[in-house]
Design a protein around this motif. Sequence first.
Motif, short mmCIF file in Angstrom:
data_model
loop_
_atom_site.label_atom_id
_atom_site.label_comp_id
_atom_site.label_asym_id
_atom_site.label_seq_id
_atom_site.Cartn_x
_atom_site.Cartn_y
_atom_site.Cartn_z
N VAL A 43 6.89 28.47 4.71
CA VAL A 43 5.72 28.13 3.90
C VAL A 43 4.93 29.38 3.60
N LYS A 44 4.65 29.58 2.32
CA LYS A 44 3.77 30.66 1.88
C LYS A 44 2.46 30.04 1.42
N ASN A 45 1.39 30.33 2.12
CA ASN A 45 0.09 29.77 1.79
C ASN A 45 -0.53 30.46 0.58
N ALA A 46 -1.41 29.72 -0.10
CA ALA A 46 -2.18 30.33 -1.17
C ALA A 46 -3.14 31.36 -0.57
N LYS A 47 -3.51 32.34 -1.36
CA LYS A 47 -4.40 33.39 -0.89
C LYS A 47 -5.72 32.79 -0.44
N GLY A 48 -6.11 33.13 0.78
CA GLY A 48 -7.37 32.63 1.32
C GLY A 48 -7.29 31.28 1.99
N SER A 49 -6.14 30.61 1.89
CA SER A 49 -6.03 29.29 2.51
C SER A 49 -5.92 29.42 4.03
N GLY A 50 -6.64 28.58 4.74
CA GLY A 50 -6.63 28.63 6.19
C GLY A 50 -6.06 27.39 6.81
N GLY A 57 -16.97 22.67 6.31
CA GLY A 57 -15.62 22.30 5.93
C GLY A 57 -15.02 23.36 5.03
N MET A 58 -13.70 23.40 4.97
CA MET A 58 -13.05 24.41 4.13
C MET A 58 -13.42 24.18 2.67
N PRO A 59 -14.05 25.17 2.01
CA PRO A 59 -14.54 24.98 0.65
C PRO A 59 -13.45 24.49 -0.29
N GLY A 60 -13.77 23.42 -1.03
CA GLY A 60 -12.86 22.90 -2.03
C GLY A 60 -11.76 22.02 -1.51
N SER A 61 -11.56 21.93 -0.18
CA SER A 61 -10.43 21.17 0.34
C SER A 61 -10.71 19.68 0.37
N ARG A 62 -11.98 19.29 0.51
CA ARG A 62 -12.40 17.89 0.66
C ARG A 62 -11.77 17.26 1.89
N GLN A 63 -11.31 18.09 2.80
CA GLN A 63 -10.78 17.58 4.07
C GLN A 63 -11.89 16.89 4.82
N GLY A 64 -11.62 15.72 5.35
CA GLY A 64 -12.61 15.01 6.15
C GLY A 64 -13.75 14.42 5.34
N SER A 100 0.83 -1.20 0.00
CA SER A 100 0.00 0.00 0.00
C SER A 100 0.86 1.25 0.00
N LEU A 101 0.45 2.23 -0.78
CA LEU A 101 1.13 3.52 -0.81
C LEU A 101 0.14 4.59 -0.38
N PHE A 102 0.37 5.20 0.75
CA PHE A 102 -0.46 6.30 1.20
C PHE A 102 0.37 7.16 2.13
N ASN A 103 -0.16 8.30 2.43
CA ASN A 103 0.51 9.23 3.33
C ASN A 103 -0.21 9.34 4.65
N ILE A 104 0.53 9.77 5.67
CA ILE A 104 -0.09 10.26 6.90
C ILE A 104 -0.14 11.77 6.76
N THR A 105 -1.30 12.34 6.98
CA THR A 105 -1.50 13.77 6.73
C THR A 105 -2.11 14.47 7.94
N TRP A 106 -1.58 15.65 8.22
CA TRP A 106 -2.10 16.51 9.28
C TRP A 106 -2.50 17.84 8.67
N ASP A 107 -3.63 18.37 9.06
CA ASP A 107 -4.06 19.70 8.63
C ASP A 107 -4.07 20.62 9.85
N PHE A 108 -3.27 21.68 9.78
CA PHE A 108 -3.16 22.62 10.89
C PHE A 108 -3.80 23.95 10.49
N PRO A 109 -4.90 24.33 11.16
CA PRO A 109 -5.55 25.60 10.80
C PRO A 109 -4.67 26.80 11.13
N VAL A 110 -4.63 27.74 10.21
CA VAL A 110 -3.91 28.99 10.41
C VAL A 110 -4.82 30.12 9.96
N ARG A 111 -4.40 31.34 10.22
CA ARG A 111 -5.21 32.49 9.83
C ARG A 111 -5.25 32.60 8.31
N PRO A 112 -6.44 32.65 7.71
CA PRO A 112 -6.51 32.75 6.24
C PRO A 112 -5.82 34.02 5.74
N GLY A 113 -5.22 33.91 4.60
CA GLY A 113 -4.52 35.06 4.02
C GLY A 113 -3.24 34.61 3.37
#
Length: 827
Positions: free
Chosen positions: A352-359, A522-529, A283-296
């Motif tokens: 890390v530089k986030n995309a505009k609006g990413s939280g 949920g965060m729009p477009g992220s499909r998180q969760g 199996s090939l998969f990742n362990i992933t963590w999503d850490f909320p930050v201030r959007p911008g």
Amino acid sequence: MGAKFLQFLVLSFSTFLFSTAFTPQDNYLINCGSNAPTVVVDNRHFVSDKGSGYLSEGKSFSLTNPKTSPISPVLYSTARVFTSASSYAFNIKSVGTHLVRLHFSPFSSGNYDLKNGNFDVLANGISLLSNFGANSTVLKEFFLMVDKEELEILFTPASDSSLAYVNAIEVFSAPKDFFIDAAGIALISPDGIQEFKQNVSSQILETVHRINVGGSMLTPFNDTLWRTWIPDEDFLYFKSAAKIARTTDPPNYQPGGATRETAPDNVYMTAQQMNIVNRSLNSLFNITWDFPVRPGEDMHFVRLHFCDIVSVALNTLYFNIYINGVTAYKDVDLSVLALHQLASPYYIDFVVKNAKGSGVVRVSVGPSELSATLRKNALLNGVEIMRMVNFVASPRRSKKKSLWILVGSVIGGIFVLALAVVAILALLKCRKRKPKQKTRRAESAGWTSLRVYGGSSQATASEGTALASPGPYGYFGLKIPFADIQLATNNFDKTLLIGSGGFGMVYKGVLGDNIKVAVKRGMPGSRQGLPEFHTEITVLSKIRHRHLVSLVGYCEEQSEMILVYEYMEKGPLRHHLYGTDLPPLSWKQRLEICIGAARGLHYLHTGSAQGIIHRDIKSTNILLDENYVAKVADFGLSKSGPCLNETHVSTGVKGSFGYLDPEYFRRQQLTDKSDVYSFGVVLFEVLCARPAVDPLLTRDQVNLAEWAMEWQKKGMIEQIVDPHLKDQIKPSSLKIFGETAEKCLAEYGVDRPTMGDVLWNLEYAYQLQTNGRKREEHRPTDVTSDDPRTPMVVPSGRAGIDGNCDDGTSDISTSGVFSQLITNEGR
């Protein structure tokens, strides 16, 4: 629990003592507004700011919290309040990076309410906080370069009618080379990876997240820099992908690697690794963590901690690191980085530089192609994320130069645009039409997601969801149009925001017919969760009970994932016990709330053939409606109970620090008695009005279960009852309540009562409190009332609850696992 917790404290204390102690050259610890020095639980001495010479002239005064008690955090019992710009000045002996921690805990005293404070904070003229205000206790931590012999921290009220305040200040020098500028640091942006060419040490960094991956919460007592590390569980994107790894051997520190100041031993002694059930499947998969930050477009400094505690030989572990879907580091070999030593701590820094609006900052680790087929693995031990407060992308140009650049850009742009129009017209003339191909974009570049069984989101949306019987909010599982949700939340107005969590934001809303709801978006477009989202719809829609928070409906349109729940007007039980200015609950109210929560838990345990084990019972997961009716929430860790021929469910340890069943922790065998233990902690929390764990208290009081059990066994439980309940509790009621909590906290599950027995005893305590008469030892076999004043007793066992038509029944799939019901207080 006693022996286990004592061993934990001894191990933590020995780790603290035998680590190489860090002694900062500059070390200022100020208890603001106090009249005397203070010693906190980690043995540090805070001095009073009165007459200390640190406080500059200005309009300020000391304020004392009138609601403090012997168990309250001592640093938050006073505050220094400023009505005009005032500052603290510290002489700096060692120029370089310093840590600055500012403690804020608002309270009301006399005519002053610190929750109304709104102010700015500057350090040597650079803004740390702007228009800052707090509704609850907040710790703000900054790393900053002090390049002169004085550090001035200035507090300025935002207006003439506002005020500023601070409860405590810590200023001390960081270890040398805590941030190394000589090494090239990768800059991860939506455009890819490049070198970060500025000095990290010149940035002001504000701590956003500090995570002990795979481990429990670490308090300042266990860290040589007095930091707090929290567990990673709430940030895991797919919990089933990860498996905890532990070692009892101390880290093997090497020159050039991490030190105990980089992170404590305990961070490097636990990790999350890939949870591969059958390695032959490759199996090939990742362990992933999503850490909320201030959007911008904020820049963040990310430090990842590693220590290979899973390999048995060198050069057998290769893995990749991904940040926001970008391959940040390929084919990591810790054997090489850690100078050919196993279990040797190492850290890797990124900007890390986030995309505009990413939280969110998404961190993933996954196997490398260099790994042997049967040895594919990846791990992570710790994560730190810090916001770059004063980041400037490039130096400012002169106005004259900027003007010529602007003119040139406009002229050049017009010329390029003209060429582009000509080219497009030519292409359209010659181009042959081709059929469109549907493509599915990977969620994150460079890695493969775990397979989600049970169909895609598109299938779920088109097929709909099976509906349960209608309840007070209509049909559960009802698909709600996105336009209706926009209308209900005033297009997700920020003023309606009532909470946030790993899934996204929670808003208060009003649907048609004036139905109040909590909208979890949920965060729009992220499909998180996404898997958890579908599980909520298909499983929670089938649960109906007066004392469980109800799912009203869902929305899955325009890449949105939205869940709608009944609105709980009064919020978490914890807010009504301590930490806020809400009026204290009466003893009768507290008994009614405990009885309601016990009914909800009893239904979970007995409402189906296998039952459901909640696994995260605590005061923040018991919510109250407008009538103070208790409802159990947050089923993110829930598990189906054992089958009829089994005694337990074998599973990894999950839960919250302070509430965790010690037998489950030792044996990793889950039963419904684990919920009973956690509920016992809640009972003492209700009685004593203090947290389950408070690291700022003296050592014998840190753990509520330990402390309360000592008083209960001495027959002196009345000595630690919430002072607000003085003269309210009848001794007979207190006796039954205390004995019930004591039985719940038995060391072994077999010695604990069932939730049915707990419910019986709580109703008995209620009856003794309200009419003082003992009842007959008779247990009715059905449920006849929802009123706590009428004893509702259900015999223990696996029988379904069918006597109360208001509660309904459940046909829960026994293989289903609930996902998170986010409350305002995260786990």
